[in-house]
Design a protein around this motif. Structure first.
Motif, PDB file in Angstrom:
ATOM      1  N   PRO A   1      44.394  22.080  43.941  1.00  0.00           N
ATOM      2  CA  PRO A   1      42.441  22.901  44.489  1.00  0.00           C
ATOM      3  C   PRO A   1      42.393  23.012  42.458  1.00  0.00           C
ATOM      4  N   ARG A   2      40.889  22.200  42.588  1.00  0.00           N
ATOM      5  CA  ARG A   2      40.497  22.746  41.455  1.00  0.00           C
ATOM      6  C   ARG A   2      40.380  24.522  40.645  1.00  0.00           C
ATOM      7  N   GLY A   3      40.734  24.364  39.694  1.00  0.00           N
ATOM      8  CA  GLY A   3      41.595  25.622  39.285  1.00  0.00           C
ATOM      9  C   GLY A   3      39.064  26.246  38.786  1.00  0.00           C
ATOM     10  N   CYS A   4      40.076  27.296  37.777  1.00  0.00           N
ATOM     11  CA  CYS A   4      38.438  27.886  37.314  1.00  0.00           C
ATOM     12  C   CYS A   4      37.717  26.891  35.721  1.00  0.00           C
ATOM     13  N   LEU A   5      39.102  26.131  34.992  1.00  0.00           N
ATOM     14  CA  LEU A   5      38.245  25.271  34.354  1.00  0.00           C
ATOM     15  C   LEU A   5      37.389  24.627  34.540  1.00  0.00           C
ATOM     16  N   PHE A   6      37.721  23.568  36.019  1.00  0.00           N
ATOM     17  CA  PHE A   6      36.796  22.876  36.422  1.00  0.00           C
ATOM     18  C   PHE A   6      35.253  23.533  36.802  1.00  0.00           C
ATOM     19  N   ALA A   7      35.293  24.603  37.173  1.00  0.00           N
ATOM     20  CA  ALA A   7      33.877  25.381  37.711  1.00  0.00           C
ATOM     21  C   ALA A   7      33.331  25.961  36.322  1.00  0.00           C
ATOM     22  N   LEU A   8      34.387  25.889  35.320  1.00  0.00           N
ATOM     23  CA  LEU A   8      33.747  26.676  34.097  1.00  0.00           C
ATOM     24  C   LEU A   8      32.631  25.167  33.386  1.00  0.00           C
ATOM     25  N   SER A   9      33.298  23.937  33.559  1.00  0.00           N
ATOM     26  CA  SER A   9      32.883  22.489  32.697  1.00  0.00           C
ATOM     27  C   SER A   9      31.093  22.605  33.801  1.00  0.00           C
ATOM     28  N   GLN A  10      30.917  23.237  34.583  1.00  0.00           N
ATOM     29  CA  GLN A  10      29.663  22.568  35.767  1.00  0.00           C
ATOM     30  C   GLN A  10      28.758  23.141  34.236  1.00  0.00           C
ATOM     31  N   PRO A  11      27.766  21.858  34.336  1.00  0.00           N
ATOM     32  CA  PRO A  11      26.651  22.888  33.472  1.00  0.00           C
ATOM     33  C   PRO A  11      25.576  24.083  34.224  1.00  0.00           C
ATOM     34  N   PRO A  12      25.838  23.757  34.971  1.00  0.00           N
ATOM     35  CA  PRO A  12      24.534  24.813  35.835  1.00  0.00           C
ATOM     36  C   PRO A  12      24.905  25.964  36.178  1.00  0.00           C
ATOM     37  N   LEU A  13      26.778  26.605  35.918  1.00  0.00           N
ATOM     38  CA  LEU A  13      27.311  27.527  35.650  1.00  0.00           C
ATOM     39  C   LEU A  13      27.093  28.010  34.153  1.00  0.00           C
ATOM     40  N   MET A  14      27.488  26.740  33.437  1.00  0.00           N
ATOM     41  CA  MET A  14      27.037  27.574  32.096  1.00  0.00           C
ATOM     42  C   MET A  14      25.843  28.051  31.396  1.00  0.00           C
ATOM     43  N   LEU A  15      25.293  27.452  32.040  1.00  0.00           N
ATOM     44  CA  LEU A  15      23.679  28.077  31.974  1.00  0.00           C
ATOM     45  C   LEU A  15      23.122  29.299  32.060  1.00  0.00           C
ATOM     46  N   PHE A  16      23.495  29.154  33.627  1.00  0.00           N
ATOM     47  CA  PHE A  16      23.381  30.908  34.254  1.00  0.00           C
ATOM     48  C   PHE A  16      23.723  32.074  33.935  1.00  0.00           C
ATOM     49  N   LEU A  17      25.545  31.397  33.086  1.00  0.00           N
ATOM     50  CA  LEU A  17      26.480  32.336  32.488  1.00  0.00           C
ATOM     51  C   LEU A  17      26.137  32.803  30.852  1.00  0.00           C
ATOM     52  N   ALA A  18      25.297  32.186  30.712  1.00  0.00           N
ATOM     53  CA  ALA A  18      25.210  31.760  28.984  1.00  0.00           C
ATOM     54  C   ALA A  18      23.395  32.610  28.722  1.00  0.00           C
TER      55      ALA A  18
END
Length: 46
Positions: A12-29
């Protein structure tokens, strides 16, 4: 006994894979910036 498809048997892909996605990082920023600005506004009411 192992009747699962090949996709499900991968690691299973973990949390670091999810955080490496640009749309998610833009939203969190964006959300983090809003929280920071509201906190700053509460501290220093201009």
């Amino acid at each position: 006994m192992n009747d699962e498809p090949a996709e499900l048997t991968e690691e299973p892909r973990g949390c670091l894979f999810a955080l490496s996605q640009p749309p998610l990082m833009l939203f969190l920023a964006f959300v983090g910036t809003l929280i920071f600005l509201t906190g700053l506004h509460d501290l220093y009411r201009w």
